[in-house]
Scaffold this motif. Structure first.
Motif, PDB file in Angstrom:
ATOM      1  N   ASP A  85      46.651  32.328  34.158  1.00 15.22           N
ATOM      2  CA  ASP A  85      47.088  33.699  34.420  1.00 15.22           C
ATOM      3  C   ASP A  85      45.893  34.636  34.609  1.00 15.22           C
ATOM      4  O   ASP A  85      45.858  35.445  35.542  1.00 15.22           O
ATOM      5  N   LEU A  86      44.927  34.532  33.701  1.00 19.67           N
ATOM      6  CA  LEU A  86      43.783  35.444  33.768  1.00 19.67           C
ATOM      7  C   LEU A  86      42.878  35.139  34.951  1.00 19.67           C
ATOM      8  O   LEU A  86      42.220  36.047  35.480  1.00 19.67           O
ATOM      9  N   GLU A  87      42.849  33.891  35.387  1.00 21.93           N
ATOM     10  CA  GLU A  87      42.089  33.577  36.606  1.00 21.93           C
ATOM     11  C   GLU A  87      42.716  34.243  37.820  1.00 21.93           C
ATOM     12  O   GLU A  87      42.002  34.720  38.715  1.00 21.93           O
ATOM     13  N   VAL A  88      44.037  34.279  37.878  1.00 21.86           N
ATOM     14  CA  VAL A  88      44.705  34.973  38.977  1.00 21.86           C
ATOM     15  C   VAL A  88      44.362  36.459  38.937  1.00 21.86           C
ATOM     16  O   VAL A  88      44.025  37.076  39.955  1.00 21.86           O
ATOM     17  N   ARG A  95      38.446  40.162  44.470  1.00 21.32           N
ATOM     18  CA  ARG A  95      38.637  40.332  45.914  1.00 21.32           C
ATOM     19  C   ARG A  95      38.722  41.806  46.293  1.00 21.32           C
ATOM     20  O   ARG A  95      38.210  42.208  47.336  1.00 21.32           O
ATOM     21  N   THR A  96      39.333  42.594  45.428  1.00 23.99           N
ATOM     22  CA  THR A  96      39.406  44.033  45.686  1.00 23.99           C
ATOM     23  C   THR A  96      38.022  44.655  45.662  1.00 23.99           C
ATOM     24  O   THR A  96      37.645  45.426  46.560  1.00 23.99           O
ATOM     25  N   LEU A  97      37.237  44.321  44.651  1.00 24.41           N
ATOM     26  CA  LEU A  97      35.912  44.920  44.519  1.00 24.41           C
ATOM     27  C   LEU A  97      34.940  44.412  45.577  1.00 24.41           C
ATOM     28  O   LEU A  97      33.979  45.112  45.920  1.00 24.41           O
ATOM     29  N   ALA A 162      36.391  43.996  32.973  1.00 27.01           N
ATOM     30  CA  ALA A 162      35.189  44.771  32.664  1.00 27.01           C
ATOM     31  C   ALA A 162      33.911  44.213  33.284  1.00 27.01           C
ATOM     32  O   ALA A 162      33.152  44.964  33.916  1.00 27.01           O
ATOM     33  N   PRO A 163      33.620  42.904  33.146  1.00 26.10           N
ATOM     34  CA  PRO A 163      32.367  42.429  33.732  1.00 26.10           C
ATOM     35  C   PRO A 163      32.346  42.498  35.253  1.00 26.10           C
ATOM     36  O   PRO A 163      31.276  42.642  35.858  1.00 26.10           O
ATOM     37  N   LEU A 164      33.523  42.422  35.870  1.00 26.47           N
ATOM     38  CA  LEU A 164      33.581  42.490  37.332  1.00 26.47           C
ATOM     39  C   LEU A 164      33.292  43.902  37.814  1.00 26.47           C
ATOM     40  O   LEU A 164      32.565  44.101  38.803  1.00 26.47           O
ATOM     41  N   TYR A 165      33.827  44.909  37.121  1.00 29.45           N
ATOM     42  CA  TYR A 165      33.517  46.289  37.473  1.00 29.45           C
ATOM     43  C   TYR A 165      32.063  46.610  37.174  1.00 29.45           C
ATOM     44  O   TYR A 165      31.396  47.322  37.946  1.00 29.45           O
ATOM     45  N   GLU A 178      32.947  32.932  41.531  1.00 26.80           N
ATOM     46  CA  GLU A 178      32.461  32.330  40.288  1.00 26.80           C
ATOM     47  C   GLU A 178      32.391  33.377  39.176  1.00 26.80           C
ATOM     48  O   GLU A 178      32.676  33.073  38.009  1.00 26.80           O
ATOM     49  N   ASP A 179      32.040  34.590  39.535  1.00 25.93           N
ATOM     50  CA  ASP A 179      32.032  35.669  38.546  1.00 25.93           C
ATOM     51  C   ASP A 179      33.437  35.888  37.990  1.00 25.93           C
ATOM     52  O   ASP A 179      33.609  36.133  36.796  1.00 25.93           O
ATOM     53  N   ALA A 180      34.430  35.816  38.862  1.00 24.92           N
ATOM     54  CA  ALA A 180      35.813  36.001  38.427  1.00 24.92           C
ATOM     55  C   ALA A 180      36.240  34.882  37.481  1.00 24.92           C
ATOM     56  O   ALA A 180      36.850  35.142  36.432  1.00 24.92           O
ATOM     57  N   ARG A 181      35.919  33.651  37.831  1.00 26.26           N
ATOM     58  CA  ARG A 181      36.283  32.521  36.962  1.00 26.26           C
ATOM     59  C   ARG A 181      35.589  32.621  35.610  1.00 26.26           C
ATOM     60  O   ARG A 181      36.186  32.351  34.563  1.00 26.26           O
ATOM     61  N   ARG A 182      34.329  33.036  35.632  1.00 24.43           N
ATOM     62  CA  ARG A 182      33.578  33.155  34.382  1.00 24.43           C
ATOM     63  C   ARG A 182      34.162  34.275  33.507  1.00 24.43           C
ATOM     64  O   ARG A 182      34.262  34.120  32.289  1.00 24.43           O
TER      65      ARG A 182
END
Length: 200
Positions: A85-88, A95-97, A162-165, A178-182
């Motif tokens: 779920d969290l990977e989705v 993808r938005t960012l 948070a880490p993606l933003y 990979e950032d998203a998966r991590r």
């Protein structure tokens, strides 16, 4: 701040769509300080009286834009596991960012929120809505025994984004897959360890 108006159909909906598109473009190119209601009306092809009457202030435009963005962001996906779920969720955020237009728009809104209290309140309301959409995936994980009882579902969801933003706002390149998966994996590991449980 003026509250966002109900979103009817017909001509009113077309006017709102055109105005919010012009608002998006103005924010992405000039930030909140470049957001002028008369210019937005011109770019949207509508009368400025309509824009002033319905929205009244640049901040009200931003607030309504954030409502529209939350509506378009989509529902949660139930994969049957917290990690799935969290990977989705993380993938959608990434993808938005990473999108040149969307990423720039979010950066402009976040930047505006740091110096305008009403924009900050609108942004907070936007993220509260998005977190509420995804919080049930954590609550389901508690029910399955994947994470401890008392886990703060909203905190877990925020820990994914948070880490993606942070990456988007502090790096010259956007976050990647990979950032998203991590980000998703790190949030799950912390949740399983009880980092988000009551009294942790």
């Amino acid at each position: 701040m003026a509250d966002a108006q109900p979103r009817p159909g017909g001509r009113t909906a077309r006017v709102r769509e055109a105005v919010l598109r012009a608002t998006r473009d103005a924010l992405a190119s000039g930030g909140l300080h470049g957001l002028d209601l008369t210019a937005v009306a011109h770019d949207a092809g509508v009368g400025k009286t309509t824009v002033y009457r319905r929205w009244g202030t640049p901040t009200a435009l931003v607030a309504d834009l954030l409502v529209e963005m939350a509506d378009r962001a989509g529902d949660r996906v139930d994969t049957g596991s917290l990690l799935g779920d969290l990977e989705v969720n993380a993938g959608r955020v990434q993808r938005t960012l990473a999108d040149p237009e969307e990423g720039g728009l979010y950066a402009a809104i976040v930047a505006a929120a740091t110096c305008d209290a009403r924009t900050a309140a609108a942004l907070e309301a936007f993220y509260d809505r998005r977190v509420a959409v995804w919080a049930p995936c954590v609550e389901d994980a508690v029910g399955r025994g994947e994470v401890p009882a008392g886990t703060d579902a909203a905190a877990v969801v925020r820990a994914v984004s948070a880490p993606l933003y942070y990456h988007r706002l502090t790096r010259t390149t956007p976050p990647g897959e990979e950032d998203a998966r991590r980000a998703a994996a790190a949030a799950v590991v912390a949740a399983v360890a009880g980092a988000f449980a009551s009294g942790a």
